[in-house]
Design a protein around this motif. Structure first.
Motif, PDB file in Angstrom:
ATOM      1  N   ASP A 113      -7.900   6.881  -8.266  1.00 19.53           N
ATOM      2  CA  ASP A 113      -8.630   5.544  -8.576  1.00 19.53           C
ATOM      3  C   ASP A 113      -9.961   5.775  -9.390  1.00 19.53           C
ATOM      4  O   ASP A 113     -10.324   6.717  -9.229  1.00 19.53           O
ATOM      5  N   ASP A 114     -10.252   4.667  -9.893  1.00 22.27           N
ATOM      6  CA  ASP A 114     -11.492   4.403 -10.718  1.00 22.27           C
ATOM      7  C   ASP A 114     -11.294   5.055 -11.973  1.00 22.27           C
ATOM      8  O   ASP A 114     -11.900   4.180 -13.028  1.00 22.27           O
ATOM      9  N   HIS A 170      -7.370  -1.387 -11.731  1.00 20.89           N
ATOM     10  CA  HIS A 170      -8.342  -1.282 -10.621  1.00 20.89           C
ATOM     11  C   HIS A 170      -9.436  -2.517 -10.950  1.00 20.89           C
ATOM     12  O   HIS A 170     -10.542  -2.396 -10.397  1.00 20.89           O
ATOM     13  N   HIS A 174     -14.488  -3.569 -10.551  1.00 23.98           N
ATOM     14  CA  HIS A 174     -14.532  -3.116  -8.998  1.00 23.98           C
ATOM     15  C   HIS A 174     -15.213  -3.696  -8.128  1.00 23.98           C
ATOM     16  O   HIS A 174     -15.492  -3.208  -6.933  1.00 23.98           O
TER      17      HIS A 174
HETATM   18 ZN   LIG Z   1     -12.182   2.425  -6.766  1.00 24.46          ZN
END
Ligand SMILES: [Zn+2]
Length: 280
Positions: A113-114, A170, A174
């Motif tokens: 993630d990210d 994602h 965010h």
């Molecule tokens: Zn995240």
């Protein structure tokens, strides 16, 4: 008559029955939140094989639970490669769910993630070395800004083209989707999808909910935006009965013994499933 007897019976025992019911309820909630445990190794005959979705964030030498040191990450990947696990892409997962596509034995998705730059520096070469595939969910506004410590569009494009990494969404900023208006959610979903598709010349099919926050309404907006599925941060494994917009994952953390924790989590089975309860 019988009804009266039962009522009387309950009446005389009320002060025992109510606390017992309460205790049973508390125990249920408690155990449903427990993690860990051992895999039974037996696939459900209806739902098919379990698919493990591992969830990483950073792969570097930071002393932080969400950061796996590169040597540990390599140890974990070597274990998967040498113990009969087979990594699949989100697209292969989708085909298996909807088109009767085949799944390899012990299917695993390795997700990040990210979109940290260390995914390119450390995780990508290690995955390549062991012939494994991974998925990175990127925040497109950070890619646009050349944010320090963050992936660049060039790195994302290179990894995606290699076939080792699938770049997926994602969202743009965010922001936790449960805090946003429908209009804002639609923007986060469609803008991120289009942006990656334009830059990378591919179809973006999957989303990871930022902070894991979602509900049924948000899932319907995700579907409406053209995504084929979405990953949560709820703990669990998936099988063919899983809703594709609520895919559970197994987070991997840095701990005092990161490899032991990894092995334990690889074998994670929610308690209810261990005792034979089906969550679906
Ligand atoms: Zn995240």
């Amino acid at each position: 008559m019988i009804v009266h007897r039962i009522t009387d019976w309950i009446g005389t025992r009320k002060r025992f029955i109510l606390p017992l019911l309460l205790a049973a309820l508390l125990l249920t909630v408690f155990f449903s939140r427990q993690e860990g445990g051992r895999a039974s190794g037996v696939a459900d005959s209806v739902s098919g094989p379990k698919i493990i979705v591992l969830n990483y964030h950073k792969v570097d030498r930071m002393n932080h639970p969400l950061s796996i040191p590169p040597a540990d990450f390599e140890h974990q990947m070597a274990f998967l490669a040498q113990n009969g696990y087979h990594t699949i892409t989100p697209h292969e997962l989708y085909m298996a769910f909807t088109d009767g596509g085949d799944l390899p034995t012990n299917p695993v998705l390795i997700t990040f993630d990210d979109g940290y730059a260390d995914n390119y520096t450390y995780a990508y070469p290690i995955l390549k070395k062991y012939g494994l595939k991974g998925t990175i969910f990127v925040i497109t506004s950070l890619l646009d800004k050349n944010y320090p410590g963050y992936l660049t569009w060039g790195q994302a494009a290179e990894m995606d083209a290699s076939g080792v990494i699938s770049i997926e969404s994602h969202t743009v900023t965010h922001g936790s989707l449960t805090d946003l208006t429908d209009e804002q959610i639609r923007y986060e979903l469609t803008e991120a999808k289009h942006s990656i598709e334009q830059r990378l010349g591919k179809e973006v099919e999957f989303l990871a909910y930022p902070t894991g926050a979602y509900n049924l309404h948000i899932a319907s907006l995700v579907r409406e935006a053209g995504y084929k599925g979405a990953f949560t941060v709820r703990n669990g494994n998936m099988d063919r009965a899983t809703n594709l917009y609520a895919i559970e994952r197994v987070p991997i953390f840095q701990t005092p013994d990161t490899f032991a924790s990894f092995l334990e989590r690889l074998k994670f089975v929610p308690l209810f499933e261990q005792i034979g309860w089906n969550k679906h």
